[in-house]
Design an enzyme around this catalytic site. Structure first.
Site, short mmCIF file in Angstrom:
data_model
loop_
_atom_site.label_atom_id
_atom_site.label_comp_id
_atom_site.label_asym_id
_atom_site.label_seq_id
_atom_site.Cartn_x
_atom_site.Cartn_y
_atom_site.Cartn_z
N ARG A 121 0.81 -1.23 0.00
CA ARG A 121 0.00 0.00 0.00
C ARG A 121 0.84 1.27 0.00
O ARG A 121 0.39 2.33 0.40
CB ARG A 121 -0.98 0.04 1.17
CG ARG A 121 -1.98 -1.09 1.11
CD ARG A 121 -3.17 -0.86 2.00
NE ARG A 121 -4.08 -1.98 1.89
CZ ARG A 121 -3.95 -3.09 2.59
NH1 ARG A 121 -2.98 -3.21 3.47
NH2 ARG A 121 -4.81 -4.08 2.42
N GLU A 185 10.25 18.62 -24.32
CA GLU A 185 9.52 18.97 -23.08
C GLU A 185 10.06 20.27 -22.47
O GLU A 185 9.32 21.01 -21.84
CB GLU A 185 9.61 17.83 -22.06
CG GLU A 185 9.02 16.50 -22.51
CD GLU A 185 7.50 16.37 -22.27
OE1 GLU A 185 6.84 17.37 -21.90
OE2 GLU A 185 6.98 15.25 -22.46
N GLU A 237 -4.24 17.51 -10.75
CA GLU A 237 -4.77 17.95 -12.05
C GLU A 237 -6.28 18.19 -12.05
O GLU A 237 -7.01 17.63 -12.86
CB GLU A 237 -4.37 16.96 -13.16
CG GLU A 237 -4.46 17.60 -14.54
CD GLU A 237 -3.80 16.78 -15.62
OE1 GLU A 237 -2.72 16.23 -15.38
OE2 GLU A 237 -4.38 16.71 -16.71
N ASN A 245 0.13 19.79 -20.14
CA ASN A 245 -0.19 18.93 -21.28
C ASN A 245 -0.18 19.68 -22.61
O ASN A 245 -0.64 19.15 -23.61
CB ASN A 245 -1.57 18.30 -21.08
CG ASN A 245 -1.59 17.38 -19.88
OD1 ASN A 245 -0.60 16.72 -19.58
ND2 ASN A 245 -2.70 17.36 -19.16
N HIS A 252 -0.05 12.75 -28.23
CA HIS A 252 -0.47 11.38 -27.92
C HIS A 252 -1.16 10.73 -29.11
O HIS A 252 -0.99 9.53 -29.35
CB HIS A 252 -1.41 11.38 -26.71
CG HIS A 252 -0.67 11.51 -25.39
ND1 HIS A 252 -1.29 11.87 -24.23
CD2 HIS A 252 0.63 11.32 -25.08
CE1 HIS A 252 -0.39 11.91 -23.24
NE2 HIS A 252 0.77 11.58 -23.74
N HIS A 266 8.23 10.17 -27.67
CA HIS A 266 7.25 10.97 -26.93
C HIS A 266 7.54 12.47 -27.02
O HIS A 266 6.67 13.28 -27.37
CB HIS A 266 7.23 10.50 -25.47
CG HIS A 266 6.34 11.31 -24.59
ND1 HIS A 266 4.96 11.19 -24.62
CD2 HIS A 266 6.61 12.27 -23.67
CE1 HIS A 266 4.43 12.04 -23.74
NE2 HIS A 266 5.42 12.71 -23.15
N1 LIG Z 1 5.08 10.73 -15.15
C1 LIG Z 1 5.09 11.81 -15.88
O1 LIG Z 1 4.73 12.89 -15.41
C2 LIG Z 1 5.60 11.73 -17.28
C3 LIG Z 1 5.85 12.91 -17.99
C4 LIG Z 1 6.39 12.80 -19.27
C5 LIG Z 1 6.65 11.56 -19.82
N2 LIG Z 1 6.37 10.44 -19.10
C6 LIG Z 1 6.66 9.12 -19.65
O2 LIG Z 1 8.07 9.01 -19.82
C7 LIG Z 1 8.32 8.03 -20.82
C8 LIG Z 1 9.39 8.54 -21.75
O3 LIG Z 1 10.55 8.79 -20.99
P1 LIG Z 1 11.99 8.77 -21.67
O4 LIG Z 1 11.98 9.59 -22.89
O5 LIG Z 1 12.97 9.06 -20.61
O6 LIG Z 1 12.07 7.26 -22.20
P2 LIG Z 1 12.96 6.01 -21.81
O7 LIG Z 1 12.94 5.77 -20.36
O8 LIG Z 1 12.50 4.93 -22.71
O9 LIG Z 1 14.42 6.47 -22.23
C9 LIG Z 1 14.68 6.78 -23.59
C10 LIG Z 1 15.91 6.00 -24.09
O10 LIG Z 1 17.07 6.50 -23.46
C11 LIG Z 1 17.84 5.40 -22.93
N3 LIG Z 1 18.58 5.97 -21.80
C12 LIG Z 1 18.09 6.34 -20.60
N4 LIG Z 1 19.04 6.98 -19.90
C13 LIG Z 1 20.15 6.98 -20.66
C14 LIG Z 1 21.46 7.50 -20.50
N5 LIG Z 1 21.81 8.22 -19.43
N6 LIG Z 1 22.36 7.30 -21.50
C15 LIG Z 1 22.01 6.64 -22.62
N7 LIG Z 1 20.78 6.15 -22.84
C16 LIG Z 1 19.87 6.33 -21.87
C17 LIG Z 1 16.84 4.35 -22.64
O11 LIG Z 1 17.42 3.09 -22.63
C18 LIG Z 1 15.86 4.51 -23.79
O12 LIG Z 1 16.31 3.83 -24.92
C19 LIG Z 1 7.02 7.77 -21.50
O13 LIG Z 1 6.54 6.51 -21.09
C20 LIG Z 1 6.10 8.86 -21.00
O14 LIG Z 1 4.75 8.46 -20.93
C21 LIG Z 1 5.86 10.51 -17.85
#
Ligand SMILES: NC(=O)c1ccc[n+]([C@@H]2O[C@H](COP(=O)([O-])OP(=O)(O)OC[C@H]3O[C@@H](n4cnc5c(N)ncnc54)[C@H](O)[C@@H]3O)[C@@H](O)[C@H]2O)c1
Length: 369
Positions: A121, A185, A237, A245, A252, A266
C-alpha cells in the site's frame, strides 16, 4: 548544485540538480533510510552505462544495493513488468520503511513509481532520472503508471517521490535523438509559461544541445521549477496542472498513430504537438499568426522534427487523428480539452474548442506531407 523544493506539505521533497549526484547518491539518500539498504530498478542500457557508478556512490556511504534490470523501451511500462517488479521487491522482503530507487528514463520512473505506490500500500521511492525528459518532467510531480493495450498511461497512481537526483553528467551518454526528444519537453515549458524562457532557449539551445553542462543545468533547473510551481498549485490535475499537457493531445494521437515505435518519440510528438496547438490558437484568432512559425523556427534550428511532414511512414487522415485524440485522458463529458495559447508563454485550458478548426489544421498539415 541547484535545489528545487516541491512544497507539498507531508509529501514535500527536493529535486537536486547538478553534476556528480550519482557519485554522492549515498550521502543524499542516507537520511531517508531506516536501514542501510536500497533496491534499484533499472534497465539494460542505463545499467550498462551507469549502474556501477551508482552502486559505488551508495557503497561510499555504506549502503548495500540490489538491482533488478529490465529490458529498455516503452513496452516495459506494462502489467507484466509491473508484476515482475512488485514480486521481486516482495521476494527481496522490502518493508514499508524501505526505499526503492528508480534509475532510468521516464519508462523506469513511471513503472517503478507505480510499483512503489502499490507495494504494501505504498513504500517510498527515489527518482534518479537519466534522460533529459525524465529530469525535466516525468521524475517530478508524482504521476506514475503503466500502459494498457487500450492506451498509454491509463493505469496508475499519484505517488510523489521522496527525493529526485538529477545528475546532469548522465545526459552525456544519451543519443542526440533522445536528448532532443527531452528538449521537446523543455521548450514546452517556455511555450506554456514563459516567453522569456523560450527566448533564453532560442539563444542557448544549440550550445546546450552541443554539451554545455552549465546551460543544461540551468535548463533543467528552470523546467523543474516551473513544473514544481504548477504541481504545488494543483497536485492531482483538477485545473492548472493541465497546462503541462500543452502539445500532448496532438502528441499522444501521433504516438498512437505511429504505434509507440521509434518512428516518433514521446518528446518529438510533444514538440510537434505544441506547434499544432499554437497553429490552432492562431487559427482561432487567439494568437498572432507569426507565433507558430517562430516556434517551428526554433525546432528547425535545433534539428528537431517540427511538423507532420517530418514523421516517416503513413499517418491516418484528419478524422482518424481526431478519433485518436478523443481516446486521450483529457476528454471530459465527451468534450476535447485543449491547451491553447494567447502567445508563446501564455497557455490556457480551453474546454469548448471548435473541432472543425482542429480538423482543418490537421488536414493542412497532412496535405503538406
Ligand atoms: N510521469 C510523468 O509525469 C511523465 C511525464 C512525461 C513523460 N512520461 C513518460 O516518460 C516516458 C518517456 O521517458 P523517456 O523519454 O525518458 O524514455 P525512456 O525511459 O525509454 O528512455 C529513452 C531511451 O534513453 C535510454 N537511456 C536512458 N538513460 C540513458 C542514459 N543516461 N544514457 C544513454 N541512454 C539512456 C533508454 O534506454 C531509452 O532507450 C514515457 O513513457 C512517458 O509516458 C511521464
Amino acid at each position: 548544485m541547484d535545489n528545487v523544493h516541491v512544497a507539498l506539505g507531508a509529501r514535500a521533497y527536493d529535486v537536486r540538480i547538478g553534476p556528480g549526484l550519482i557519485a554522492r547518491a549515498g550521502a543524499e539518500i542516507a537520511p531517508l533510510l531506516a536501514r542501510k539498504r536500497v533496491w534499484i530498478v533499472t534497465e539494460e542500457r542505463v545499467s550498462g552505462l551507469h549502474l556501477a557508478a551508482l552502486k559505488d556512490g551508495l557503497a561510499a556511504d555504506g549502503i548495500a544495493a540490489e538491482a533488478l534490470i529490465l529490458p529498455p523501451g516503452e513496452t516495459t511500462k506494462s502489467w507484466a513488468h509491473l508484476q515482475e517488479v512488485v514480486e521481486w521487491l516482495l521476494a527481496e522482503k522490502v518493508e514499508r520503511k524501505d526505499v526503492v530507487v528508480a534509475f532510468g528514463g521516464g519508462v523506469i520512473g513511471d513503472l517503478v513509481g507505480f510499483a512503489s505506490a502499490i507495494l504494501r500500500r505504498g513504500v517510498r521511492f527515489v527518482q534518479i532520472p537519466t534522460t533529459l525528459l525524465a529530469q525535466v518532467d516525468s521524475s517530478v510531480g508524482g504521476k506514475t503508471g503503466i500502459n494498457s493495450p487500450k492506451g498509454k498511461n491509463l493505469i496508475g497512481a499519484f505517488h510523489q517521490p521522496s527525493l529526485v537526483l538529477a545528475d546532469i553528467g548522465v545526459l552525456g551518454t544519451l543519443t542526440p535523438r533522445d536528448f532532443l526528444a527531452g528538449y521537446g519537453e523543455v521548450i514546452k515549458y517556455g511555450g506554456l509559461g514563459s516567453l522569456e524562457f523560450f527566448e533564453w532557449l532560442e539563444a542557448h539551445g544549440p550550445a546546450l544541445a552541443a554539451g554545455d553542462m552549465a546551460l543544461r543545468q540551468e535548463a533543467v533547473r528552470r523546467s523543474v521549477q516551473m513544473k514544481a510551481d504548477i504541481v504545488v498549485r494543483d497536485e492531482t490535475e483538477q485545473g492548472d496542472r493541465a497546462l503541462l499537457n500543452l502539445g500532448h493531445t496532438f502528441g499522444h494521437a501521433l504516438e498512437a498513430a505511429t504505434g509507440y515505435t521509434g518512428r516518433l518519440l514521446h518528446g518529438e510528438g510533444v514538440a510537434i504537438g505544441c506547434a499544432l496547438a499554437f497553429e490552432t490558437s492562431a487559427r482561432l484568432g487567439l494568437m498572432a499568426q507569426e507565433a507558430p512559425s517562430r516556434f517551428r523556427a526554433h525546432l528547425a534550428a535545433m534539428g528537431m522534427k517540427r511538423d507532420l511532414a517530418d514523421i516517416p511512414g503513413d499517418l491516418p487522415d484528419a478524422d482518424g487523428l481526431l478519433a485518436l485524440m478523443a481516446q486521450d485522458k483529457k476528454v471530459e463529458a465527451g468534450k476535447l480539452r485543449f491547451i491553447l495559447a494567447r502567445e508563446i508563454g501564455a497557455a490556457f485550458v480551453a474546454e469548448d474548442v471548435d473541432l472543425s478548426v482542429v480538423r482543418t489544421v490537421l488536414a493542412e498539415a497532412l496535405a503538406a506531407r
